[in-house]
Every structure is written in structure tokens, then in C-alpha cells.
Scaffold this motif. Structure first.
Motif, short mmCIF file in Angstrom:
data_model
loop_
_atom_site.label_atom_id
_atom_site.label_comp_id
_atom_site.label_asym_id
_atom_site.label_seq_id
_atom_site.Cartn_x
_atom_site.Cartn_y
_atom_site.Cartn_z
N ASN A 26 0.80 -1.23 0.00
CA ASN A 26 0.00 0.00 0.00
C ASN A 26 0.82 1.28 0.00
O ASN A 26 0.34 2.34 0.40
CB ASN A 26 -0.99 0.02 1.17
CG ASN A 26 -2.01 -1.08 1.06
OD1 ASN A 26 -2.57 -1.31 -0.01
ND2 ASN A 26 -2.24 -1.80 2.14
N GLY A 27 2.07 1.16 -0.42
CA GLY A 27 2.94 2.32 -0.55
C GLY A 27 3.86 2.10 -1.73
O GLY A 27 3.69 1.15 -2.49
N ALA A 80 -0.81 4.21 -4.10
CA ALA A 80 -0.34 4.56 -2.76
C ALA A 80 -1.20 5.61 -2.07
O ALA A 80 -0.96 5.94 -0.91
CB ALA A 80 1.11 5.04 -2.83
N GLU A 110 10.84 4.39 1.23
CA GLU A 110 9.44 4.21 0.91
C GLU A 110 8.78 5.58 0.79
O GLU A 110 9.20 6.54 1.45
CB GLU A 110 8.73 3.39 1.98
CG GLU A 110 9.24 1.97 2.06
CD GLU A 110 8.49 1.12 3.08
OE1 GLU A 110 7.56 1.63 3.76
OE2 GLU A 110 8.83 -0.08 3.19
N ARG A 151 5.03 7.10 1.22
CA ARG A 151 3.71 6.74 1.74
C ARG A 151 2.87 7.99 1.93
O ARG A 151 3.40 9.07 2.19
CB ARG A 151 3.84 6.03 3.08
CG ARG A 151 4.60 4.72 2.98
CD ARG A 151 4.50 3.93 4.27
NE ARG A 151 4.90 2.57 4.04
CZ ARG A 151 4.07 1.60 3.62
NH1 ARG A 151 2.81 1.86 3.39
NH2 ARG A 151 4.50 0.37 3.43
N ASN A 171 -1.62 6.83 5.57
CA ASN A 171 -1.19 5.43 5.67
C ASN A 171 0.00 5.28 6.62
O ASN A 171 0.11 4.27 7.31
CB ASN A 171 -0.85 4.86 4.29
CG ASN A 171 -2.08 4.58 3.47
OD1 ASN A 171 -3.20 4.53 3.98
ND2 ASN A 171 -1.90 4.43 2.17
N TRP A 172 0.89 6.27 6.65
CA TRP A 172 2.03 6.23 7.56
C TRP A 172 1.56 6.26 9.01
O TRP A 172 2.06 5.52 9.86
CB TRP A 172 2.99 7.37 7.27
CG TRP A 172 4.15 7.45 8.20
CD1 TRP A 172 4.46 8.46 9.05
CD2 TRP A 172 5.19 6.46 8.38
NE1 TRP A 172 5.60 8.18 9.75
CE2 TRP A 172 6.07 6.96 9.36
CE3 TRP A 172 5.44 5.22 7.81
CZ2 TRP A 172 7.19 6.25 9.78
CZ3 TRP A 172 6.56 4.51 8.24
CH2 TRP A 172 7.42 5.04 9.21
N GLU A 195 0.23 2.92 9.84
CA GLU A 195 1.34 1.96 9.98
C GLU A 195 1.99 2.09 11.35
O GLU A 195 2.30 1.09 12.01
CB GLU A 195 2.37 2.20 8.87
CG GLU A 195 3.53 1.24 8.86
CD GLU A 195 3.20 -0.11 8.24
OE1 GLU A 195 4.02 -1.02 8.42
OE2 GLU A 195 2.15 -0.26 7.61
#
Length: 148
Positions: free
Chosen positions: A41-42, A100, A116, A118, A122-123, A126
Motif C-alpha cells: 500500500n505504498g 499509494a 518508501e 507513503r 497510511n504512515w 502503519e
């Protein structure tokens, strides 16, 4: 080695500024850009020499397993060369931005051999998941082995 996190924005054309500390690593890796592909997803961004090593590793691995063939198809098939412009920005192609979820706020995260890209959203998810993972005894024990 790529280390640390940097918070940035992606402009309307899909360009991002690469942190100064990453630029010298990219140039040492054989060029003024990176290979970018999608994963988890990134996006993952590799200097050209590291990408070449990955491709060689993939070519030498048996490809009889359906899941491995699918991974290779998607990972290599989605890859794009992203070169730095005069302002030290790289352009992320629309399909990769869409995958992403890169819209405005982004994070570049150093992960030793690559970095990465992101979305900030999303980060943050995570990081929250990692905090939850740390409460599991077996995960904490494995991490402790790495750090001791």
C-alpha cells in the motif's frame, strides 16, 4: 544507508522533493533518479544499482510458484524510472500515485537499502499498527534480538 523519515507534500503534477540526505545515496547508486514500484500500500524507491541487484535475484530464483510469478508480474510490471529534475524533484507516475493514495501530505521513510513513499494517512496507520504489534510477546522478542 537510507534512514529516517521526512514529511513533505506532493504537488498537483505528482512531483516530490527528495531529502538532501537521500540524494547522495541515490547518486552513489548509479544515477540521478530511482526505480519506483508498489508494495504494501505504498511505494518503494531503489537506487539503480540496488534495483539491478533485485532484478538479478529475481531472474536467478525459481519461478514455478504461482504467487511468486504474480508478485514479479506486479512488482516489476509496475516499476517506473523516476529521474530527478533541476529542482531535485522526482515525478511519480499517476498509476503509482493512485495505488499509494498520494494526494498531498506524504512521508519518505528510509529503510536501509531503499526508501518508501507513503501517504501521511497510511504512515500514521502503519505507526499505530506497529505499536499494537509491539504488545505481542513474540514480536517484541524478535525485535529485542535485533537490537541487542
Amino acid at each position: 544507508m537510507f534512514r529516517g523519515s521526512s514529511f513533505h507534500t506532493i504537488d498537483a503534477k505528482g512531483r516530490i522533493i527528495v531529502p538532501v540526505r537521500f540524494r547522495s545515496l541515490i547518486q552513489a547508486g548509479g544515477g540521478n533518479g530511482v526505480m519506483v514500484s508498489k508494495l504494501d500500500n505504498g511505494l518503494v524507491a531503489y537506487p539503480f544499482d540496488e534495483w539491478s541487484r533485485i532484478e538479478n535475484s529475481i531472474m536467478s530464483a525459481p519461478q514455478k510458484d504461482e504467487l511468486m510469478r504474480r508478485f514479479i508480474r506486479v512488482f516489476i510490471g509496475s516499476a517506473a524510472e523516476c529521474f530527478s529534475d533541476k529542482q531535485e524533484r522526482i515525478l511519480i507516475p499517476p498509476p503509482l500515485r493512485h495505488y499509494a493514495g498520494l494526494e498531498k501530505e506524504i512521508v519518505l521513510v528510509g529503510v536501509l537499502t531503499h526508501f518508501e513513499i507513503r501517504s501521511r494517512e497510511n504512515w500514521d496507520k502503519e505507526n499505530a499498527q506497529q505499536e499494537d504489534d509491539m504488545t505481542q510477546a513474540e514480536v517484541g522478542a524478535e525485535i529485542a534480538k535485533l537490537l541487542l
